[in-house]
Enzyme design. Sequence first.
Site, short mmCIF file in Angstrom:
data_model
loop_
_atom_site.label_atom_id
_atom_site.label_comp_id
_atom_site.label_asym_id
_atom_site.label_seq_id
_atom_site.Cartn_x
_atom_site.Cartn_y
_atom_site.Cartn_z
N GLU A 119 32.93 41.31 58.90
CA GLU A 119 33.12 41.38 57.45
C GLU A 119 32.25 40.37 56.70
O GLU A 119 32.29 40.31 55.48
CB GLU A 119 34.59 41.18 57.09
CG GLU A 119 35.53 42.24 57.69
CD GLU A 119 35.18 43.65 57.23
OE1 GLU A 119 35.07 43.87 56.01
OE2 GLU A 119 35.03 44.52 58.11
N ARG A 161 3.95 42.43 53.12
CA ARG A 161 2.79 43.16 52.58
C ARG A 161 2.25 42.53 51.30
O ARG A 161 1.15 42.88 50.86
CB ARG A 161 3.10 44.66 52.39
CG ARG A 161 4.14 44.96 51.36
CD ARG A 161 4.42 46.46 51.27
NE ARG A 161 3.39 47.22 50.59
CZ ARG A 161 3.21 47.24 49.27
NH1 ARG A 161 3.99 46.53 48.48
NH2 ARG A 161 2.26 47.97 48.73
N ASP A 176 1.77 48.96 42.38
CA ASP A 176 2.94 49.39 43.15
C ASP A 176 3.99 49.95 42.18
O ASP A 176 4.21 49.38 41.12
CB ASP A 176 3.59 48.21 43.88
CG ASP A 176 2.79 47.72 45.09
OD1 ASP A 176 1.84 48.43 45.49
OD2 ASP A 176 3.13 46.65 45.62
#
Length: 273
Positions: A119, A161, A176
């Site tokens: 949890e 990246r 992007d």
Amino acid sequence: MRLDVVTIFPEYLEPLNVSLVGKARARGQLDVNVHDLREWTYDRHNTVDDTPYGGGPGMVMKTDPWGAALDDVLAEGYEDGAHGPVLVVPTPSGRPFTQELAVELSERPWLVFTPARYEGIDRRVMDEYATRMPVYEVSIGDYVLAGGEAAVLVVTEAVARLLPGVLGNAESHRDDSFAPGAMANLLEGPIYTKPPQWRGHGIPDVLLSGHHGKIARWRRDEALRRTTRNRPDLIERCDPGAFDKKDREMLSILGWRPGPDGRFGRDPEAVEE
Ligand code: 6GU
């Protein structure tokens, strides 16, 4: 950049040896260290979890193994401030992991990840390390995973990246989808490569026209089409100044109209294109 991952499933992080992240490691651009949390347990059963105070289902990861593991990892070069480490804690209750956060993390020299099973981790662990370094609790989406390891892979790939020299071509990340500060965050439209015919499917003529202006316009229209369909929230959130005359024509064709505040919303009367 240095990355450390403390986990009870080190083998889950094997993909960090592959593809972009693997190559960045091989080139020395990324220094990745995966640690087995159970090396910091001192009982016969290598216990890392216990029952929750207050009752309830599931188990909670104990303070002591995490405290001992993180102290040892951080001792390998802890510094205060911008040159120091940050703790990244994957949890479905974290803040959404976005491209903006990926950029922020990519500017730090050292990320320490603490993917949990069960949890989650006893709250006091995050409270303790928050006195020494920034702690980012992050969620990768609105669904529940069995553990944070897959999220570590996601965050690492998004961050790696962005590091200078990691992506092959030196093209910028400015374009992007989701680049922070972009005028409009639109999804990319469809892309094609050879052959020009495949199983009876051709490619849009405009892409063969050699007309760069028309191609750019077509791509923008397709981006608007795809974004209205798949991510209407991105259009609704856009500064209306991001849309030029041609964008507005396309949005109108797609059934979108500016509201009283200028922001675009779907015309409830419009039929889906
Ligand atoms: Cl970071 N961890 C887990 N266990 N579940 C998630 C998540 C993280 N992000 C979305 N669901």
